[in-house]
Design a protein around this motif. Structure first.
Motif, short mmCIF file in Angstrom:
data_model
loop_
_atom_site.label_atom_id
_atom_site.label_comp_id
_atom_site.label_asym_id
_atom_site.label_seq_id
_atom_site.Cartn_x
_atom_site.Cartn_y
_atom_site.Cartn_z
N ASP A 1 0.19 5.85 8.39
CA ASP A 1 0.96 5.52 7.19
C ASP A 1 0.39 4.28 6.49
O ASP A 1 0.14 4.30 5.28
CB ASP A 1 2.42 5.28 7.58
CG ASP A 1 3.34 5.32 6.37
OD1 ASP A 1 2.91 5.83 5.32
OD2 ASP A 1 4.49 4.86 6.46
N ARG A 2 0.18 3.21 7.24
CA ARG A 2 -0.34 1.98 6.64
C ARG A 2 -1.77 2.13 6.12
O ARG A 2 -2.06 1.69 5.00
CB ARG A 2 -0.25 0.84 7.67
CG ARG A 2 -0.68 -0.53 7.13
CD ARG A 2 0.12 -0.92 5.90
NE ARG A 2 1.53 -1.04 6.16
CZ ARG A 2 2.11 -2.14 6.61
NH1 ARG A 2 1.39 -3.22 6.87
NH2 ARG A 2 3.42 -2.16 6.81
N PRO A 3 -2.69 2.75 6.89
CA PRO A 3 -4.04 2.96 6.33
C PRO A 3 -4.03 3.79 5.05
O PRO A 3 -4.79 3.51 4.12
CB PRO A 3 -4.78 3.69 7.46
CG PRO A 3 -4.08 3.28 8.70
CD PRO A 3 -2.64 3.13 8.32
N SER B 1 -4.84 3.99 -0.65
CA SER B 1 -4.31 4.43 -1.94
C SER B 1 -4.27 3.29 -2.94
O SER B 1 -4.75 3.42 -4.08
CB SER B 1 -2.90 5.01 -1.74
OG SER B 1 -2.28 5.29 -2.98
N ILE B 2 -3.73 2.15 -2.53
CA ILE B 2 -3.64 1.00 -3.43
C ILE B 2 -5.02 0.48 -3.79
O ILE B 2 -5.31 0.17 -4.96
CB ILE B 2 -2.79 -0.11 -2.78
CG1 ILE B 2 -1.34 0.36 -2.63
CG2 ILE B 2 -2.85 -1.40 -3.61
CD1 ILE B 2 -0.47 -0.58 -1.81
N THR B 3 -5.90 0.40 -2.80
CA THR B 3 -7.25 -0.11 -3.04
C THR B 3 -8.01 0.75 -4.04
O THR B 3 -8.67 0.24 -4.96
CB THR B 3 -8.04 -0.18 -1.72
OG1 THR B 3 -7.35 -1.03 -0.79
CG2 THR B 3 -9.45 -0.71 -1.94
N LEU B 4 -7.92 2.07 -3.88
CA LEU B 4 -8.63 2.98 -4.78
C LEU B 4 -8.08 2.89 -6.20
O LEU B 4 -8.84 2.94 -7.18
CB LEU B 4 -8.51 4.41 -4.26
CG LEU B 4 -9.27 4.70 -2.96
CD1 LEU B 4 -8.89 6.08 -2.41
CD2 LEU B 4 -10.78 4.61 -3.17
N CYS B 5 -6.76 2.73 -6.32
CA CYS B 5 -6.15 2.62 -7.66
C CYS B 5 -6.54 1.31 -8.34
O CYS B 5 -6.85 1.29 -9.54
CB CYS B 5 -4.63 2.74 -7.55
SG CYS B 5 -4.05 4.40 -7.16
N VAL B 6 -6.52 0.23 -7.59
CA VAL B 6 -6.91 -1.07 -8.15
C VAL B 6 -8.38 -1.04 -8.57
O VAL B 6 -8.76 -1.54 -9.64
CB VAL B 6 -6.66 -2.20 -7.14
CG1 VAL B 6 -7.29 -3.51 -7.62
CG2 VAL B 6 -5.17 -2.38 -6.90
N MET C 1 1.23 10.34 -6.19
CA MET C 1 1.42 11.56 -5.41
C MET C 1 1.21 11.32 -3.92
O MET C 1 1.92 11.87 -3.08
CB MET C 1 0.51 12.69 -5.89
CG MET C 1 0.75 14.00 -5.15
SD MET C 1 -0.21 15.41 -5.75
CE MET C 1 0.76 15.87 -7.18
N THR C 2 0.23 10.49 -3.59
CA THR C 2 0.00 10.16 -2.18
C THR C 2 1.25 9.53 -1.57
O THR C 2 1.72 9.93 -0.50
CB THR C 2 -1.19 9.20 -2.04
OG1 THR C 2 -2.38 9.85 -2.48
CG2 THR C 2 -1.37 8.76 -0.59
N GLU C 3 1.81 8.55 -2.28
CA GLU C 3 3.01 7.89 -1.76
C GLU C 3 4.20 8.84 -1.75
O GLU C 3 5.03 8.80 -0.83
CB GLU C 3 3.34 6.66 -2.62
CG GLU C 3 4.62 5.92 -2.22
CD GLU C 3 4.64 5.48 -0.77
OE1 GLU C 3 5.75 5.34 -0.21
OE2 GLU C 3 3.55 5.28 -0.17
N GLY C 4 4.28 9.71 -2.76
CA GLY C 4 5.38 10.66 -2.79
C GLY C 4 5.35 11.63 -1.62
O GLY C 4 6.38 11.93 -1.01
N ILE C 5 4.15 12.11 -1.30
CA ILE C 5 4.02 13.02 -0.15
C ILE C 5 4.35 12.30 1.15
O ILE C 5 5.06 12.83 2.01
CB ILE C 5 2.59 13.61 -0.11
CG1 ILE C 5 2.37 14.56 -1.29
CG2 ILE C 5 2.35 14.35 1.21
CD1 ILE C 5 0.96 15.09 -1.41
N MET C 6 3.85 11.08 1.29
CA MET C 6 4.13 10.34 2.52
C MET C 6 5.61 9.99 2.63
O MET C 6 6.17 9.96 3.73
CB MET C 6 3.27 9.06 2.55
CG MET C 6 1.78 9.32 2.74
SD MET C 6 1.40 10.31 4.20
CE MET C 6 1.99 9.23 5.50
N ALA C 7 6.26 9.75 1.49
CA ALA C 7 7.70 9.50 1.52
C ALA C 7 8.43 10.73 2.04
O ALA C 7 9.41 10.62 2.79
CB ALA C 7 8.20 9.14 0.12
N ALA C 8 7.95 11.91 1.64
CA ALA C 8 8.56 13.15 2.13
C ALA C 8 8.34 13.32 3.62
O ALA C 8 9.21 13.82 4.34
CB ALA C 8 7.98 14.35 1.36
#
Length: 230
Positions: free
Chosen positions: A10-12, A17-22, A53-60
């Motif tokens: 989850d943390r990786p 995700s955040i690193t790629l977006c930034v 979407m990555t965070e949304g899927i992981m939230a699910a």
């Protein structure tokens, strides 16, 4: 019992995700501020797919063992995140579509464009099926009861396929001259592949004894047959 893979990765996944977006924001925003419409295309799509979407899927994945009010609240949060993803994806598609119109170019002629269109359609279908699956909205109750778990299963499956196909679409764009090159670009591309691998590994686990992806994908037939009821 929850899968051990989800908490471990989850943390990786969030960090990647955040690193790629930034990174894509730092690369594209200067060109966007200069008035280059194309720059908004990769920026919004990365934010949509690799970010929201990555965070949304992981939230699910996280809320699947939940029950009662906490589950309803978690699903609502998931829906908000996925709505943000859909909005970003739509703006990313609009940016490239309008940019091609301004330059008098044809649409969806390259392999990247064709796969990207399929990805967009899946990304559009996923939240629609998600809305239909949310019992609080009262839509899924309109379907025959045997269909209801299959609709939920299809929502999860299409969401994952949209995410995977988005990564494929991004990699198909690499030969294009507009794509940045160099060590930083290569590092970003590797990061995208690693993120996708982590997501697939996590999603093949089981959450609350229910598969997020058909674990016995002993073939497409097993996957397409839908969930089995005992």
């Amino acid at each position: 019992m929850a899968s051990a893979a989800a908490p471990v990765l989850d943390r990786p996944i969030q960090t990647l995700s955040i690193t790629l977006c930034v990174a894509i924001a730092l690369a594209m925003l200067p060109a966007a501020y200069e008035g280059q419409l194309f720059a908004w295309h990769p920026l919004f799509l990365v934010l949509g797919f690799l970010g929201f979407m990555t965070e949304g899927i992981m939230a699910a994945v996280r809320f699947r063992p939940n029950e009662g009010l906490s589950r309803v609240q978690a699903i609502t949060n998931h829906a908000i995140i996925q709505s943000a993803a859909t909005a970003c994806i739509a703006m990313g598609l609009y940016a490239i579509y309008h940019n091609k119109n301004l330059k008098g170019k044809q649409h969806f002629t390259s392999l990247h464009g064709k796969v990207g269109l399929c990805t967009f359609l899946l990304a559009l279908a996923a939240p629609l099926l998600g809305a239909a699956s949310f019992r609080r909205l009262g839509i899924i109750q309109r379907f025959p009861e045997p269909w209801q778990p299959r609709i939920k299963w299809l929502h999860r499956l299409i969401s994952v396929y949209a995410h995977v196909l988005a990564v494929v679409t991004m990699l198909l764009a690499l030969p294009h001259p507009a794509v940045l090159t160099g060590a930083w670009s290569l590092s970003w591309q590797v990061g995208v592949i690693v993120l996708s691998g982590c997501m697939l590994y996590t999603l093949r686990g089981r959450i609350g004894m229910k598969t997020v992806l058909p674990a016995s994908a002993g073939g497409s037939a097993a996957a397409l047959s839908g969930p089995k009821h005992k």
